[in-house]
Design a protein around this motif. Structure first.
Motif, short mmCIF file in Angstrom:
data_model
loop_
_atom_site.label_atom_id
_atom_site.label_comp_id
_atom_site.label_asym_id
_atom_site.label_seq_id
_atom_site.Cartn_x
_atom_site.Cartn_y
_atom_site.Cartn_z
N LEU A 12 0.83 -1.20 0.00
CA LEU A 12 0.00 0.00 0.00
C LEU A 12 0.87 1.26 0.00
CD1 LEU A 12 -2.80 -1.02 2.53
CD2 LEU A 12 -3.07 -0.66 0.07
N LEU A 13 1.91 1.26 0.82
CA LEU A 13 2.79 2.43 0.87
C LEU A 13 3.46 2.69 -0.48
CD1 LEU A 13 4.49 1.85 4.34
CD2 LEU A 13 2.75 3.54 3.77
N VAL A 14 3.98 1.64 -1.09
CA VAL A 14 4.65 1.80 -2.38
C VAL A 14 3.65 2.24 -3.44
CG1 VAL A 14 5.95 0.62 -4.18
CG2 VAL A 14 6.51 0.21 -1.78
N THR A 15 2.46 1.66 -3.43
CA THR A 15 1.43 2.04 -4.40
C THR A 15 1.07 3.52 -4.24
OG1 THR A 15 0.53 -0.20 -4.43
CG2 THR A 15 -0.91 1.57 -5.20
N GLY A 16 0.93 3.97 -3.00
CA GLY A 16 0.65 5.38 -2.76
C GLY A 16 1.74 6.28 -3.32
N GLN A 17 2.99 5.90 -3.10
CA GLN A 17 4.11 6.70 -3.61
C GLN A 17 4.13 6.72 -5.14
OE1 GLN A 17 6.49 8.54 -2.01
NE2 GLN A 17 5.52 8.16 -0.04
N VAL A 18 3.85 5.58 -5.75
CA VAL A 18 3.81 5.51 -7.22
C VAL A 18 2.72 6.44 -7.75
CG1 VAL A 18 3.26 4.02 -9.19
CG2 VAL A 18 4.85 3.22 -7.41
N LEU A 19 1.56 6.39 -7.15
CA LEU A 19 0.47 7.26 -7.58
C LEU A 19 0.85 8.73 -7.42
CD1 LEU A 19 -2.58 5.25 -6.23
CD2 LEU A 19 -1.96 5.62 -8.63
N TRP A 20 1.51 9.06 -6.32
CA TRP A 20 1.96 10.44 -6.13
C TRP A 20 2.95 10.85 -7.21
CZ3 TRP A 20 2.98 10.38 -0.14
CH2 TRP A 20 1.75 10.36 0.53
N LYS A 21 3.89 9.97 -7.49
CA LYS A 21 4.90 10.27 -8.52
C LYS A 21 4.24 10.50 -9.88
CE LYS A 21 9.09 10.15 -10.45
NZ LYS A 21 9.89 11.36 -10.48
N ILE A 22 3.29 9.66 -10.23
CA ILE A 22 2.56 9.83 -11.49
C ILE A 22 1.75 11.12 -11.46
CG2 ILE A 22 0.72 8.90 -12.94
CD1 ILE A 22 1.71 6.07 -12.04
N GLY A 23 1.11 11.38 -10.34
CA GLY A 23 0.23 12.54 -10.21
C GLY A 23 0.94 13.87 -10.29
N ILE A 24 2.16 13.94 -9.77
CA ILE A 24 2.87 15.22 -9.83
C ILE A 24 3.58 15.42 -11.15
CG2 ILE A 24 3.16 15.42 -7.34
CD1 ILE A 24 6.14 14.75 -7.77
N GLY A 25 3.74 14.34 -11.90
CA GLY A 25 4.37 14.46 -13.22
C GLY A 25 5.72 15.13 -13.12
N ASN A 26 5.90 16.16 -13.91
CA ASN A 26 7.17 16.90 -13.93
C ASN A 26 7.02 18.28 -13.31
OD1 ASN A 26 8.64 14.85 -15.21
ND2 ASN A 26 7.81 15.45 -17.19
N ALA A 27 6.20 18.37 -12.28
CA ALA A 27 6.01 19.66 -11.62
C ALA A 27 7.36 20.19 -11.16
CB ALA A 27 5.05 19.52 -10.45
N GLY A 28 7.76 21.29 -11.73
CA GLY A 28 9.09 21.81 -11.44
C GLY A 28 9.11 22.93 -10.43
N SER A 29 7.98 23.23 -9.86
CA SER A 29 7.94 24.33 -8.91
C SER A 29 6.98 23.98 -7.77
CB SER A 29 7.43 25.61 -9.60
OG SER A 29 6.09 25.43 -9.99
N LEU A 30 7.07 24.73 -6.71
CA LEU A 30 6.15 24.52 -5.58
C LEU A 30 4.71 24.71 -6.03
CD1 LEU A 30 5.66 23.92 -2.63
CD2 LEU A 30 6.05 26.35 -2.14
N LYS A 31 4.48 25.70 -6.89
CA LYS A 31 3.13 25.94 -7.40
C LYS A 31 2.63 24.72 -8.18
CE LYS A 31 0.34 28.99 -10.23
NZ LYS A 31 0.30 30.12 -11.15
#
Length: 112
Positions: A12-31
């Motif tokens: 579950l923890l790893v799945t959550g992290q993977v989803l977060w990584k996919i969800g943020i994409g290449n967000a290069g800033s705090l915004k």
């Protein structure tokens, strides 16, 4: 039974992290990161983390802390495998050796 619950929690923890990584994409800033909070992937990851937290509380109530807490370290090792498999990251041999050492250590801890 407690080992199965820890394994589920790790997944579950790893799945959550993977989803977060996919969800943020290449967000290069705090915004960009803040804007990604409305991503369905990030929201799903948060829900999965909430479930993992409830499960973890149950594990802590039932298991020996000196066993279950170190077993959570296997999440790091699984994360390396997922990075290689899903995100196509290059993983050097030294990191794979570290993964093996984490699993070896977790195995020793589980021996009681």
């Amino acid at each position: 039974m407690i080992y199965v619950l820890v394994a589920v929690n790790v997944l579950l923890l790893v799945t959550g992290q993977v989803l977060w990584k996919i969800g943020i994409g290449n967000a290069g800033s705090l915004k960009g990161v803040l804007m990604s909070l409305i991503s369905p992937y990030v929201i799903s990851g948060i829900i999965i983390y909430a479930i993992a937290t409830v499960l973890w509380l149950y594990i802590l109530a039932k298991g020996k802390f000196s066993i279950v807490y170190p077993l959570q370290s296997t999440a790091y090792a699984v994360g390396v495998f997922v990075a290689w498999l899903i995100f196509k990251e290059t993983v050097p041999i030294t990191r794979w050796i570290g993964v093996v050492l984490i699993f070896a250590g977790a195995s020793l801890i589980a021996l009681r």
